[in-house]
Design a protein around this motif. Sequence first.
Motif: not given
Length: 461
Positions: A111-138
């Motif tokens: 999963x990734x930020x849409x079209x690679x133009x972003x820094x959070x990987x909060x993807x509206x189509x495939x869902x946001x990616x959670x942080x491995x250190x804390x899933x509550x964080x991006x």
Amino acid sequence: MGSGRMVGPGAAGRGPAQEAVAAALERAAAVAHLNAFITLDAEGAGAEPARHDRRGGGARRWCLAVKDNVHVAGLPNTAGTPALAGFVPAADAPVVAALRAAGAIVLGKTNMHELALGVTSGNPTFGAVGNAADPALFAGGSSGGTAAAVASGIVDAGLGTDTGGSVGIPAALNGIYGLRPSAGRYPSAGVTPLSVTRDTPGPMARTLDRLTALDAFVTGRTGAAPPPDRTLRLGLPRHVFTEDLEAPVRAAWEAAVDRLGTARTVWVPVDTGHLVEYDARAGMHLVLGEFAAAFDRYLAGHRVGRSTAEVVDAAADPTVAELLGAAALPTGPAYAGPAALRGAVAERRALQAAYAELFAVNGVDAILAPTVPVCARPLHRNEESLPLNGRDVPTFPTLIRNTSPSATAGLPSVTVPLPVEGSPPVGLQLVGPRGGDRVLLAVAARIDALLRRGEAGGARP
């Protein structure tokens, strides 16, 4: 992986490679809440090691996650956007082929930020990616899924892409190692483009040894290290890169500065404010000026059956759609026409010259700074801005502030996780001269060893 597609049922086996794949799939299921994968190829990943186990080569196989804008034969290459969901490349990107030849088994597309133009990987189509250190964080972006898959232990290594920090940022925020190679050092064919000048594939791993090995697998190059008894000269930025840091980042950075002030390292203060100024006049203008033509060529060359306008019009992220849509229209406010693009190219050359002079005059082996001035933030907060030191700041320029200048200049950078206590991960970025990737990796290894041993140092500059 939670909303991703799983291709086939997967299977465990008795051979070492099959066991490795089975363990990776089990781990992927255990951390499915991170939403690291768009496509998890259980069937393909299970079948490939079986063939190698029968030939006796399974012990050399290892699992790889590939960002979903890098082609893997037979798997969808969505680039995180709805209009490309049905595009299935027939061939591996050369960088994937090189890693497969070195023993990689592709577990899936991340999963990734849409079209690679972003820094959070909060993807509206495939869902946001959670942080491995804390899933509550991006997870950071745009290669957030790859970073989460590596950091959570699903795979041995991952492949992302980087335009202005998309490898270094998620690597830092997830507490792993990442490399943005020198411009043109890795093959870029078979990668969904943003900017032909700035784009590059880049590897991530949980150890620096593996990151260094990945670079050798792709390039065939080894060696090139400073003598172990030579004192390292480390560039300490005077401006911007070490200013306005979030408290945990500042604490980790200052501890690293103290720890690295040893008999084997010397800090050299360097002026860096002008680097940021050059980048402001070049970085995004290159992306906006190069996107439409590069994307047109990509879609036509791979016979995707979509136009650039159709892909951008269908984009689910309104910010991405607005920015790229306006950039592709000659009448749009973000359109960077030929004159603006020529100006950006000239500013990039000036930026490259400024970096070259900085390295030559100061004799530094690397320029160090925090990779990102902030830690990862809550996954579902307003991503347009975030609080920093008592005020709201825009998310995108804040997260790329330290990574973008060297990326625009085409220089190599390595992100190393800093020791932290009681805070999310913090990364240390090392930037080296263009083409000095192997030396930079060796410098990173010496610095990493000093940080891990916690050697006390001398006075700070």
